[in-house]
Design a protein around this motif. Structure first.
Motif, mmCIF file in Angstrom:
data_model
loop_
_atom_site.group_PDB
_atom_site.id
_atom_site.type_symbol
_atom_site.label_atom_id
_atom_site.label_comp_id
_atom_site.label_asym_id
_atom_site.label_seq_id
_atom_site.Cartn_x
_atom_site.Cartn_y
_atom_site.Cartn_z
ATOM 1 N N MET A 226 -117.546 65.434 -9.321
ATOM 2 C CA MET A 226 -116.512 64.998 -8.035
ATOM 3 C C MET A 226 -117.258 65.335 -6.887
ATOM 4 O O MET A 226 -116.842 64.329 -5.732
ATOM 5 C CB MET A 226 -115.133 65.656 -8.219
ATOM 6 C CG MET A 226 -114.584 64.884 -9.400
ATOM 7 S SD MET A 226 -112.773 65.716 -9.925
ATOM 8 C CE MET A 226 -112.140 65.986 -8.301
ATOM 9 N N SER A 227 -117.840 66.285 -6.715
ATOM 10 C CA SER A 227 -118.484 66.731 -5.298
ATOM 11 C C SER A 227 -119.525 65.810 -4.899
ATOM 12 O O SER A 227 -119.644 65.536 -3.691
ATOM 13 C CB SER A 227 -118.827 68.004 -5.401
ATOM 14 O OG SER A 227 -119.920 68.394 -6.171
ATOM 15 N N THR A 228 -120.502 65.377 -6.062
ATOM 16 C CA THR A 228 -121.366 64.478 -5.623
ATOM 17 C C THR A 228 -120.617 63.106 -4.986
ATOM 18 O O THR A 228 -121.425 62.443 -4.261
ATOM 19 C CB THR A 228 -122.458 63.997 -6.855
ATOM 20 O OG1 THR A 228 -121.547 63.300 -7.839
ATOM 21 C CG2 THR A 228 -122.971 65.170 -7.394
ATOM 22 N N LEU B 131 -119.769 59.874 -0.145
ATOM 23 C CA LEU B 131 -118.653 59.335 0.791
ATOM 24 C C LEU B 131 -119.079 59.995 2.115
ATOM 25 O O LEU B 131 -119.038 58.890 3.324
ATOM 26 C CB LEU B 131 -117.180 59.590 0.490
ATOM 27 C CG LEU B 131 -116.504 58.881 -0.612
ATOM 28 C CD1 LEU B 131 -115.110 59.244 -0.888
ATOM 29 C CD2 LEU B 131 -116.597 57.283 -0.114
ATOM 30 N N LEU B 132 -119.286 61.127 2.275
ATOM 31 C CA LEU B 132 -119.784 61.671 3.665
ATOM 32 C C LEU B 132 -121.004 61.020 4.344
ATOM 33 O O LEU B 132 -121.037 60.849 5.313
ATOM 34 C CB LEU B 132 -119.829 63.294 3.374
ATOM 35 C CG LEU B 132 -118.540 63.982 3.296
ATOM 36 C CD1 LEU B 132 -119.003 65.365 2.864
ATOM 37 C CD2 LEU B 132 -117.434 63.916 4.443
ATOM 38 N N TYR B 133 -121.800 60.898 3.321
ATOM 39 C CA TYR B 133 -123.414 60.248 3.836
ATOM 40 C C TYR B 133 -122.936 58.815 4.268
ATOM 41 O O TYR B 133 -123.517 58.430 5.325
ATOM 42 C CB TYR B 133 -124.236 60.286 2.731
ATOM 43 C CG TYR B 133 -125.528 59.756 3.139
ATOM 44 C CD1 TYR B 133 -126.307 60.535 4.213
ATOM 45 C CD2 TYR B 133 -126.038 58.717 2.928
ATOM 46 C CE1 TYR B 133 -127.405 60.201 4.541
ATOM 47 C CE2 TYR B 133 -127.337 58.028 3.444
ATOM 48 C CZ TYR B 133 -127.883 58.855 4.209
ATOM 49 O OH TYR B 133 -129.363 58.443 4.761
ATOM 50 N N LEU B 134 -122.155 58.224 3.592
ATOM 51 C CA LEU B 134 -121.731 56.788 4.073
ATOM 52 C C LEU B 134 -121.169 56.682 5.330
ATOM 53 O O LEU B 134 -121.483 55.856 6.348
ATOM 54 C CB LEU B 134 -121.028 55.889 2.863
ATOM 55 C CG LEU B 134 -121.813 55.512 1.668
ATOM 56 C CD1 LEU B 134 -120.828 55.057 0.605
ATOM 57 C CD2 LEU B 134 -122.750 54.489 1.822
ATOM 58 N N ALA B 135 -120.218 57.595 5.493
ATOM 59 C CA ALA B 135 -119.644 58.012 6.735
ATOM 60 C C ALA B 135 -120.455 58.196 7.955
ATOM 61 O O ALA B 135 -120.175 57.588 9.012
ATOM 62 C CB ALA B 135 -118.374 58.835 6.381
ATOM 63 N N ALA C 101 -115.413 53.950 4.528
ATOM 64 C CA ALA C 101 -116.110 54.356 3.451
ATOM 65 C C ALA C 101 -115.362 54.818 2.061
ATOM 66 O O ALA C 101 -115.935 54.047 0.964
ATOM 67 C CB ALA C 101 -117.017 55.566 3.814
ATOM 68 N N GLY C 102 -114.433 55.526 2.062
ATOM 69 C CA GLY C 102 -113.676 55.620 1.259
ATOM 70 C C GLY C 102 -112.815 54.808 0.404
ATOM 71 O O GLY C 102 -113.046 54.408 -0.835
ATOM 72 N N GLU C 103 -112.321 53.799 1.231
ATOM 73 C CA GLU C 103 -111.758 52.784 0.803
ATOM 74 C C GLU C 103 -112.685 51.908 -0.025
ATOM 75 O O GLU C 103 -112.204 50.948 -0.796
ATOM 76 C CB GLU C 103 -110.909 51.999 1.790
ATOM 77 C CG GLU C 103 -110.115 50.901 1.598
ATOM 78 C CD GLU C 103 -109.253 50.456 2.858
ATOM 79 O OE1 GLU C 103 -109.386 49.423 2.914
ATOM 80 O OE2 GLU C 103 -108.550 51.470 3.511
#
Length: 183
Positions: free
Chosen positions: A94-96, A101-105, A124-126
């Motif tokens: 889950m953390s990966t 998501l953080l990298y895409l943001a 990014a999350g959506e």
């Protein structure tokens, strides 16, 4: 003959004559790449490929380490505590996805797609989870992003699911061996 005319009349096949007007698919593909997948989006394509490769490698590594744990400890230990490493492994997986998501943001922020950092993360999350409510109006040069981020999330989730399923199968076989030894 009567059946054929009845068939044509009921289906309204005369209305489908526009379907024979197909354009050359290569021309359409070139048009899409020129208008949707512009240079800025190509950066995201390469980023998505890198994210998927790293994510896949990480999941395979995690799966391998879990399998090593199951097969290199005593059966009693494996059957009693195997759910703890499985749960921890799920949290790591889950953390990966959160890191993805953080990298895409971060990439969205770096390319100035949105003016707000939180909007970049939310978008990014959506898109990564393929929920895509459609509440964003992207500039024409960014309209290929939802496809790319969506495919990245779809395939990353697929490989995570495959890894978790493999680990669950290994766990089931260890438990069944432990039960057979106890009888």
């Amino acid at each position: 003959m009567a059946i054929q005319s009845h068939f044509h009349n009921n289906l309204g096949l005369s209305e489908f004559t526009f379907m024979t007007n197909f354009q050359n698919p290569l021309t359409l593909i070139a048009f899409y790449f020129e208008n949707i997948f512009q240079f800025n989006v190509v950066v995201f394509v390469l980023t998505s490929i890198a994210i998927f490769a790293l994510h896949g490698f990480t999941i395979l590594l995690i799966t391998e380490k879990y399998e090593y744990f199951l097969h290199n400890n005593s059966i009693g230990l494996r059957s009693r505590v195997s759910f703890i490493p499985y749960t921890l492994t799920m949290l790591v997986i889950m953390s990966t996805h959160l890191i993805d998501l953080l990298y895409l943001a971060y990439m969205l922020d770096g390319m100035n797609v949105f003016s707000d950092h939180l909007t970049s993360f939310y978008f990014a999350g959506e898109m990564y989870t393929t929920l895509g409510y459609g509440s964003y109006q992207l500039a024409p040069e960014w309209r290929g992003l939802p496809f790319i981020i969506g495919f990245t999330g779809l395939f990353s989730a697929s490989i995570s699911g495959a890894g978790l399923f493999t680990m669950l199968q290994d766990l089931g076989s260890v438990r069944s061996k432990a039960n057979s030894y106890q009888k």
